[in-house]
Scaffold this motif. Structure first.
Motif, PDB file in Angstrom:
ATOM      1  N   ILE A   1       0.845  -1.206   0.000  1.00 38.55           N
ATOM      2  CA  ILE A   1       0.000   0.000   0.000  1.00 38.55           C
ATOM      3  C   ILE A   1       0.876   1.249   0.000  1.00 38.55           C
ATOM      4  O   ILE A   1       1.889   1.295   0.702  1.00 38.55           O
ATOM      5  N   TRP A   2       0.512   2.235  -0.797  1.00 37.81           N
ATOM      6  CA  TRP A   2       1.094   3.578  -0.696  1.00 37.81           C
ATOM      7  C   TRP A   2       0.006   4.520  -0.192  1.00 37.81           C
ATOM      8  O   TRP A   2      -1.134   4.434  -0.638  1.00 37.81           O
ATOM      9  N   VAL A   3       0.359   5.422   0.700  1.00 42.81           N
ATOM     10  CA  VAL A   3      -0.555   6.530   1.006  1.00 42.81           C
ATOM     11  C   VAL A   3       0.200   7.818   0.744  1.00 42.81           C
ATOM     12  O   VAL A   3       1.397   7.902   1.023  1.00 42.81           O
ATOM     13  N   LEU A   4      -0.465   8.795   0.165  1.00 44.62           N
ATOM     14  CA  LEU A   4       0.194  10.087   0.043  1.00 44.62           C
ATOM     15  C   LEU A   4      -0.785  11.214   0.279  1.00 44.62           C
ATOM     16  O   LEU A   4      -1.967  11.088  -0.035  1.00 44.62           O
ATOM     17  N   PRO A   5      -0.279  12.303   0.887  1.00 44.58           N
ATOM     18  CA  PRO A   5      -1.189  13.396   1.238  1.00 44.58           C
ATOM     19  C   PRO A   5      -1.834  13.966  -0.024  1.00 44.58           C
ATOM     20  O   PRO A   5      -1.124  14.299  -0.983  1.00 44.58           O
ATOM     21  N   ALA A   6      -3.167  14.048  -0.017  1.00 43.09           N
ATOM     22  CA  ALA A   6      -3.868  14.559  -1.194  1.00 43.09           C
ATOM     23  C   ALA A   6      -3.378  15.966  -1.535  1.00 43.09           C
ATOM     24  O   ALA A   6      -3.312  16.340  -2.711  1.00 43.09           O
TER      25      ALA A   6
END
Ligand SMILES: [Fe+2]
Ligand SMILES: [Fe+2]
Lengths: 106, 381
Positions: free
Chosen positions: A63-68
């Motif tokens: 999973i990658w998460v990045l600040p919108a």
């Protein structure tokens, strides 16, 4: 406790947790794909929440998460102008070329 | 227990990615493949394929000088409207209201079943129920995220719910009095939700359609686990059988009411249909639900509490007694058996979770502060 009991969306309430965009690699060999978004206070929580929210059925191996807020987007309103440079370069596609009869492995 | 899996023809083989999940195998629910291509999950898959196909056809033309005409064109061509496209304000407002209401329903909908988690009759049933309720939380979050793409914040929507200014599905204002209600809710309430939601997989607004596809795939597990509970009870002791029948008696009409008021009184329908937010009328969906349930009830060996229920050869559908719409209106207005309890519980949960949100925010701020000086040091070095 009461100092936090104000509904958060009201003026003067706690600011909402930042928005994160979530990308999941479904299986080895595939690219990460955007699956949705979520709110979380920081990256670590975003990752844990993303796991619980988007991979409850083993939908992913990574999973990658990045600040919108960190994403720079080309607006669809500008679609034509923005993507124009590619529109007249059909020679970038293999189908542009005629392959002579009998030429194999091309 | 396997025999029942051969039962309902809406029970359609799940997609590979759902099937490959560990917990599924753990419960031994390996479904025999059937060929009900017309099943509801088949329709979800078809909607997903249509979505991809529409994307591949691409959009002809561009918004240009007349965005309203372009919007109409996109909708007419069964293409998806995306968040930053121009859209009529009423389209945006309708979607926000509908998606928010839907999200609230998923969140409030955790309560009736949450009521039985600690009293599930076995560890297996408890684990299943937990997973189901957790899915509903997930559905709520997917939907709040879809609503946010329309320019409203989740916090605003949560506040509107807590202030009683936005609604949730009236079905969740009924109490869960017995364990059999866990079965009936899965079978009838999730079943009705699926019938309602499958057409929404083709909604003209992209983020909503995509959220619905994801949700519908998960819902079929909800329906099957409920059906299995009822089937087990219906074939158990006389007392268990009676409990199952009593539960179906109580939930049948409220489930029919889930499709909303009859078409003659439904205010938003025509415009929503024109915008392709809605694809079928309330009465069409309700009929479809009844027609599916009759056979499923037979397999269970339970009776639907409607003496007027009978096949109508001319219409090619079952005649049935309409739910009490006056009761529906009363429940929507707040006079259902559990309205107060549901709202109080949600407000308390929100309030009691506040310190967790505050702590997470404080921790994030502290970590960010720690990184700041470190970065500056780097620059100096
Ligand atoms: Fe749900
Ligand atoms: Fe569900």
């Amino acid at each position: 406790m009461s100092e936090y009991s104000e509904p958060t969306g009201q003026p003067g309430g706690a600011p909402p947790a930042p928005l994160w965009e979530v990308f999941v690699r479904a299986r080895r060999g595939l690219a990460h794909t955007h699956v949705g978004s979520l709110h979380a206070a920081d990256a670590e929580l975003a990752l844990r929440n993303a796991r619980d929210l988007y991979t409850r059925r083993q939908e992913g191996v990574s999973i990658w998460v990045l600040p919108a807020a960190a994403i720079t987007a080309s607006s669809p309103d500008e679609k034509d102008a923005f993507f124009d440079p590619a529109a007249d370069k059909v020679y970038r596609h293999p189908t542009f070329y005629e392959v002579p009869e009998g030429a194999a492995h091309l | 227990m396997r025999d029942l899996l051969l039962a309902g023809n809406l029970l359609h083989p799940l997609e590979i990615d759902v099937l490959s999940c560990n917990t599924w195998g753990m419960y031994g629910n390996d479904f025999p493949a059937d060929d009900t291509a017309g099943g509801l999950l088949g329709e979800v898959e078809a909607a997903e394929m249509a979505l991809r196909a529409a994307a591949e056809r691409g959009r002809h033309g561009s918004a240009g000088a007349d965005p309203a005409a372009y919007f109409a064109e996109v909708v007419a061509a069964d293409q998806k409207v995306e968040p930053r496209d121009w859209m009529p304000e009423a389209y945006r407002a309708t979607l926000i209201r509908q998606i928010a209401q839907h999200a609230h329903s998923e969140i409030i909908g955790m309560q009736p079943e949450g009521n039985w988690i600690t009293r599930a009759p076995s560890l297996k049933r408890k684990a299943i129920l937990l997973a189901k309720v957790q899915d509903e939380a997930g559905h709520g979050l997917y939907l709040y995220a879809a609503a946010e793409t329309l320019g409203v914040s989740r916090d605003e929507l949560v506040d509107l719910l807590l202030a009683g200014r936005q609604k949730y599905s009236s079905i969740f204002n009924y109490p869960t009095l017995s364990w059999a209600d866990m079965g009936t809710i899965g079978w009838l309430v999730d079943g009705a939700a699926i019938v309602n939601q499958v057409p929404l997989c083709r909604c003209s607004y992209g983020p909503y359609a995509r959220a619905m596809i994801r949700i519908c795939k998960e819902e079929s597990f909800h329906q099957r686990q409920g059906y299995e509970i009822l089937h087990t009870l219906a074939h158990g002791t006389p007392a268990q059988r009676e409990m199952a029948q009593d539960s179906v008696n109580r939930w049948w009409y409220p489930s029919l009411a889930m499709f909303g008021p009859p078409d003659t009184d439904s205010t938003h329908s025509a415009q929503s249909m024109a915008w392709k937010i809605k694809r079928f009328s309330n009465d069409e969906l309700r009929q479809r639900f009844v027609d599916m349930c009759v056979g499923q009830a037979e397999v269970l060996g339970l009776t639907l509490p409607d003496p007027a229920l009978r096949w109508n050869d001319e219409r090619g559908a079952y005649d049935f007694t309409q739910p009490d719409y006056a009761e529906l209106m009363r429940v929507i207005k707040g006079a259902g058996p559990c309205n107060r309890q549901r709202m109080e519980h949600r407000r308390r949960a929100h309030r009691e979770g506040a310190w967790v949100r505050a702590a997470a925010a404080a921790y994030a701020a502290k970590q960010a502060n720690k990184k700041e000086p470190a970065k500056q040091k780097e620059k100096v070095a």
